[in-house]
Design a protein around this motif. Sequence first.
Motif, PDB file in Angstrom:
ATOM      1  N   ALA A  82       0.875  -1.176   0.000  1.00 53.51           N
ATOM      2  CA  ALA A  82       0.000   0.000   0.000  1.00 53.51           C
ATOM      3  C   ALA A  82       0.911   1.224   0.000  1.00 53.51           C
ATOM      4  CB  ALA A  82      -0.892   0.004   1.238  1.00 53.51           C
ATOM      5  N   THR A  83       0.633   2.175  -0.882  1.00 51.87           N
ATOM      6  CA  THR A  83       1.465   3.376  -0.980  1.00 51.87           C
ATOM      7  C   THR A  83       0.674   4.606  -0.563  1.00 51.87           C
ATOM      8  OG1 THR A  83       0.889   3.720  -3.314  1.00 51.87           O
ATOM      9  CG2 THR A  83       2.842   2.376  -2.855  1.00 51.87           C
ATOM     10  N   TYR A  84       1.387   5.578  -0.023  1.00 50.70           N
ATOM     11  CA  TYR A  84       0.765   6.790   0.506  1.00 50.70           C
ATOM     12  C   TYR A  84       1.584   8.012   0.132  1.00 50.70           C
ATOM     13  CZ  TYR A  84      -1.312   3.223   3.458  1.00 50.70           C
ATOM     14  OH  TYR A  84      -1.943   2.100   3.899  1.00 50.70           O
ATOM     15  N   LYS A  85       0.900   9.068  -0.239  1.00 52.10           N
ATOM     16  CA  LYS A  85       1.539  10.355  -0.459  1.00 52.10           C
ATOM     17  C   LYS A  85       1.420  11.141   0.836  1.00 52.10           C
ATOM     18  CE  LYS A  85       1.493  10.680  -5.298  1.00 52.10           C
ATOM     19  NZ  LYS A  85       2.800  10.080  -5.366  1.00 52.10           N
ATOM     20  N   THR A  86       2.477  11.799   1.233  1.00 51.12           N
ATOM     21  CA  THR A  86       2.419  12.620   2.435  1.00 51.12           C
ATOM     22  C   THR A  86       1.901  14.013   2.071  1.00 51.12           C
ATOM     23  OG1 THR A  86       4.713  13.299   2.151  1.00 51.12           O
ATOM     24  CG2 THR A  86       4.306  11.414   3.594  1.00 51.12           C
ATOM     25  N   LYS A  87       1.275  14.632   3.035  1.00 54.39           N
ATOM     26  CA  LYS A  87       0.865  16.018   2.861  1.00 54.39           C
ATOM     27  C   LYS A  87       2.091  16.891   3.077  1.00 54.39           C
ATOM     28  CE  LYS A  87      -3.806  15.087   4.396  1.00 54.39           C
ATOM     29  NZ  LYS A  87      -4.789  15.258   5.450  1.00 54.39           N
ATOM     30  N   ASN A  88       2.011  18.129   2.669  1.00 56.12           N
ATOM     31  CA  ASN A  88       3.166  19.035   2.746  1.00 56.12           C
ATOM     32  C   ASN A  88       3.745  19.156   4.144  1.00 56.12           C
ATOM     33  OD1 ASN A  88       3.111  19.538   0.016  1.00 56.12           O
ATOM     34  ND2 ASN A  88       1.840  21.365   0.219  1.00 56.12           N
ATOM     35  N   GLU A  89       2.894  19.152   5.173  1.00 53.38           N
ATOM     36  CA  GLU A  89       3.389  19.353   6.533  1.00 53.38           C
ATOM     37  C   GLU A  89       4.007  18.095   7.147  1.00 53.38           C
ATOM     38  OE1 GLU A  89      -1.016  18.366   6.840  1.00 53.38           O
ATOM     39  OE2 GLU A  89       0.156  19.682   5.587  1.00 53.38           O
ATOM     40  N   ALA A  90       3.848  16.960   6.515  1.00 52.36           N
ATOM     41  CA  ALA A  90       4.407  15.711   7.034  1.00 52.36           C
ATOM     42  C   ALA A  90       5.839  15.531   6.539  1.00 52.36           C
ATOM     43  CB  ALA A  90       3.555  14.530   6.594  1.00 52.36           C
ATOM     44  N   ASN A  91       6.701  15.048   7.407  1.00 50.70           N
ATOM     45  CA  ASN A  91       8.091  14.826   7.060  1.00 50.70           C
ATOM     46  C   ASN A  91       8.325  13.323   6.903  1.00 50.70           C
ATOM     47  OD1 ASN A  91      10.889  14.340   7.167  1.00 50.70           O
ATOM     48  ND2 ASN A  91      11.237  16.229   8.294  1.00 50.70           N
ATOM     49  N   PRO A  92       8.514  12.832   5.661  1.00 48.72           N
ATOM     50  CA  PRO A  92       8.686  11.397   5.461  1.00 48.72           C
ATOM     51  C   PRO A  92       9.897  10.828   6.196  1.00 48.72           C
ATOM     52  CG  PRO A  92       8.761  12.575   3.354  1.00 48.72           C
ATOM     53  CD  PRO A  92       8.529  13.581   4.419  1.00 48.72           C
ATOM     54  N   ARG A  93      10.957  11.595   6.323  1.00 52.00           N
ATOM     55  CA  ARG A  93      12.143  11.117   7.057  1.00 52.00           C
ATOM     56  C   ARG A  93      11.811  10.871   8.524  1.00 52.00           C
ATOM     57  NH1 ARG A  93      16.808  10.975   4.322  1.00 52.00           N
ATOM     58  NH2 ARG A  93      16.915  12.165   2.399  1.00 52.00           N
ATOM     59  N   PHE A  94      11.034  11.772   9.121  1.00 57.27           N
ATOM     60  CA  PHE A  94      10.635  11.580  10.516  1.00 57.27           C
ATOM     61  C   PHE A  94       9.786  10.320  10.656  1.00 57.27           C
ATOM     62  CE2 PHE A  94       7.459  11.927  13.836  1.00 57.27           C
ATOM     63  CZ  PHE A  94       8.253  12.124  14.953  1.00 57.27           C
ATOM     64  N   ILE A  95       8.810  10.150   9.765  1.00 58.25           N
ATOM     65  CA  ILE A  95       7.939   8.975   9.823  1.00 58.25           C
ATOM     66  C   ILE A  95       8.762   7.700   9.650  1.00 58.25           C
ATOM     67  CG2 ILE A  95       6.011   7.788   8.695  1.00 58.25           C
ATOM     68  CD1 ILE A  95       4.921  10.633   8.014  1.00 58.25           C
ATOM     69  N   ASP A  96       9.738   7.720   8.734  1.00 62.44           N
ATOM     70  CA  ASP A  96      10.598   6.566   8.520  1.00 62.44           C
ATOM     71  C   ASP A  96      11.390   6.229   9.785  1.00 62.44           C
ATOM     72  OD1 ASP A  96      11.648   4.716   6.293  1.00 62.44           O
ATOM     73  OD2 ASP A  96      13.503   5.494   7.177  1.00 62.44           O
ATOM     74  N   VAL A  97      11.979   7.236  10.410  1.00 56.79           N
ATOM     75  CA  VAL A  97      12.747   7.006  11.640  1.00 56.79           C
ATOM     76  C   VAL A  97      11.831   6.549  12.760  1.00 56.79           C
ATOM     77  CG1 VAL A  97      14.112   8.163  13.443  1.00 56.79           C
ATOM     78  CG2 VAL A  97      14.632   8.569  11.033  1.00 56.79           C
ATOM     79  N   TYR A  98      10.672   7.171  12.879  1.00 58.81           N
ATOM     80  CA  TYR A  98       9.723   6.813  13.933  1.00 58.81           C
ATOM     81  C   TYR A  98       9.356   5.333  13.849  1.00 58.81           C
ATOM     82  CZ  TYR A  98       5.637   6.942  16.954  1.00 58.81           C
ATOM     83  OH  TYR A  98       4.750   6.701  17.971  1.00 58.81           O
ATOM     84  N   PHE A  99       9.070   4.846  12.646  1.00 57.71           N
ATOM     85  CA  PHE A  99       8.659   3.453  12.476  1.00 57.71           C
ATOM     86  C   PHE A  99       9.837   2.495  12.290  1.00 57.71           C
ATOM     87  CE2 PHE A  99       4.418   5.209  11.180  1.00 57.71           C
ATOM     88  CZ  PHE A  99       3.735   4.675  12.262  1.00 57.71           C
ATOM     89  N   SER A 100      11.067   2.972  12.413  1.00 58.06           N
ATOM     90  CA  SER A 100      12.226   2.086  12.277  1.00 58.06           C
ATOM     91  C   SER A 100      12.450   1.245  13.528  1.00 58.06           C
ATOM     92  CB  SER A 100      13.488   2.890  11.942  1.00 58.06           C
ATOM     93  OG  SER A 100      13.853   3.699  13.036  1.00 58.06           O
ATOM     94  N   LEU A 101      11.862   1.633  14.642  1.00 61.14           N
ATOM     95  CA  LEU A 101      11.975   0.854  15.871  1.00 61.14           C
ATOM     96  C   LEU A 101      10.920  -0.248  15.856  1.00 61.14           C
ATOM     97  CD1 LEU A 101      12.490   3.745  18.428  1.00 61.14           C
ATOM     98  CD2 LEU A 101      14.210   2.193  17.517  1.00 61.14           C
ATOM     99  N   ASN A 102      11.365  -1.493  15.898  1.00 62.82           N
ATOM    100  CA  ASN A 102      10.445  -2.627  15.792  1.00 62.82           C
ATOM    101  C   ASN A 102       9.319  -2.603  16.822  1.00 62.82           C
ATOM    102  OD1 ASN A 102      11.816  -3.640  13.577  1.00 62.82           O
ATOM    103  ND2 ASN A 102      13.176  -4.875  14.828  1.00 62.82           N
ATOM    104  N   PRO A 103       9.607  -2.377  18.111  1.00 57.30           N
ATOM    105  CA  PRO A 103       8.501  -2.360  19.078  1.00 57.30           C
ATOM    106  C   PRO A 103       7.465  -1.277  18.765  1.00 57.30           C
ATOM    107  CG  PRO A 103      10.596  -2.540  20.222  1.00 57.30           C
ATOM    108  CD  PRO A 103      10.905  -2.258  18.778  1.00 57.30           C
ATOM    109  N   ARG A 104       7.920  -0.146  18.251  1.00 53.92           N
ATOM    110  CA  ARG A 104       7.001   0.957  17.960  1.00 53.92           C
ATOM    111  C   ARG A 104       6.079   0.624  16.793  1.00 53.92           C
ATOM    112  NH1 ARG A 104      10.066   6.188  17.678  1.00 53.92           N
ATOM    113  NH2 ARG A 104       9.881   6.093  19.919  1.00 53.92           N
ATOM    114  N   VAL A 105       6.629   0.113  15.691  1.00 52.72           N
ATOM    115  CA  VAL A 105       5.786  -0.218  14.539  1.00 52.72           C
ATOM    116  C   VAL A 105       4.877  -1.396  14.876  1.00 52.72           C
ATOM    117  CG1 VAL A 105       7.349  -1.777  13.270  1.00 52.72           C
ATOM    118  CG2 VAL A 105       5.729  -0.360  12.018  1.00 52.72           C
ATOM    119  N   ASN A 106       5.365  -2.349  15.675  1.00 48.42           N
ATOM    120  CA  ASN A 106       4.529  -3.485  16.070  1.00 48.42           C
ATOM    121  C   ASN A 106       3.362  -3.036  16.941  1.00 48.42           C
ATOM    122  OD1 ASN A 106       6.249  -5.190  14.661  1.00 48.42           O
ATOM    123  ND2 ASN A 106       7.396  -5.796  16.484  1.00 48.42           N
ATOM    124  N   ARG A 107       3.623  -2.158  17.897  1.00 49.14           N
ATOM    125  CA  ARG A 107       2.544  -1.624  18.755  1.00 49.14           C
ATOM    126  C   ARG A 107       1.527  -0.841  17.937  1.00 49.14           C
ATOM    127  NH1 ARG A 107       6.445  -0.424  22.490  1.00 49.14           N
ATOM    128  NH2 ARG A 107       6.595   1.671  21.679  1.00 49.14           N
TER     129      ARG A 107
END
Length: 134
Positions: A82-107
């Motif tokens: 599934a693919t998603y376009k980010t809105k202008n105010e969203a930072n894809p790098r932040f989202i990528d780093v945020y979900f890079s932690l396994n426990p966080r993405v699993n939760r």
Amino acid sequence: MSAETNKAYEFSREDVLSVSGEYGVVNQVEFQGRSFAGANVSGYGILRTGDLVYTKSPLKTNPYGIIKANLGRSGIVSTLYATYKTKNEANPRFIDVYFSLNPRVNRYLYPLVNKGAKNDMKVSAENAIRGWGC
């Protein structure tokens, strides 16, 4: 959610991207030595630089799938993603780093995923990235 597909053949089999838990979004040919795509890639989704992708393929450390940002060049992904376009105010790098932690993405994904009768995962594409500026 992005509904942009490769129906105009903007991209070829050489531009197929895969999602790796360790390496993020990678070009299949460069990463695995060949493309695993079928002959017809017109139905593949276009993943532009800065877009987000969710794969519900379970990994050992991520039983509900992973979420990554495409920080490299644009390409196409299988319909399994599934693919998603980010809105202008969203930072894809932040989202990528945020979900890079396994426990966080699993939760995050756990309450969104329902396992089917054949142990396949059912999650609506809309729910996978809800609230993340997409």
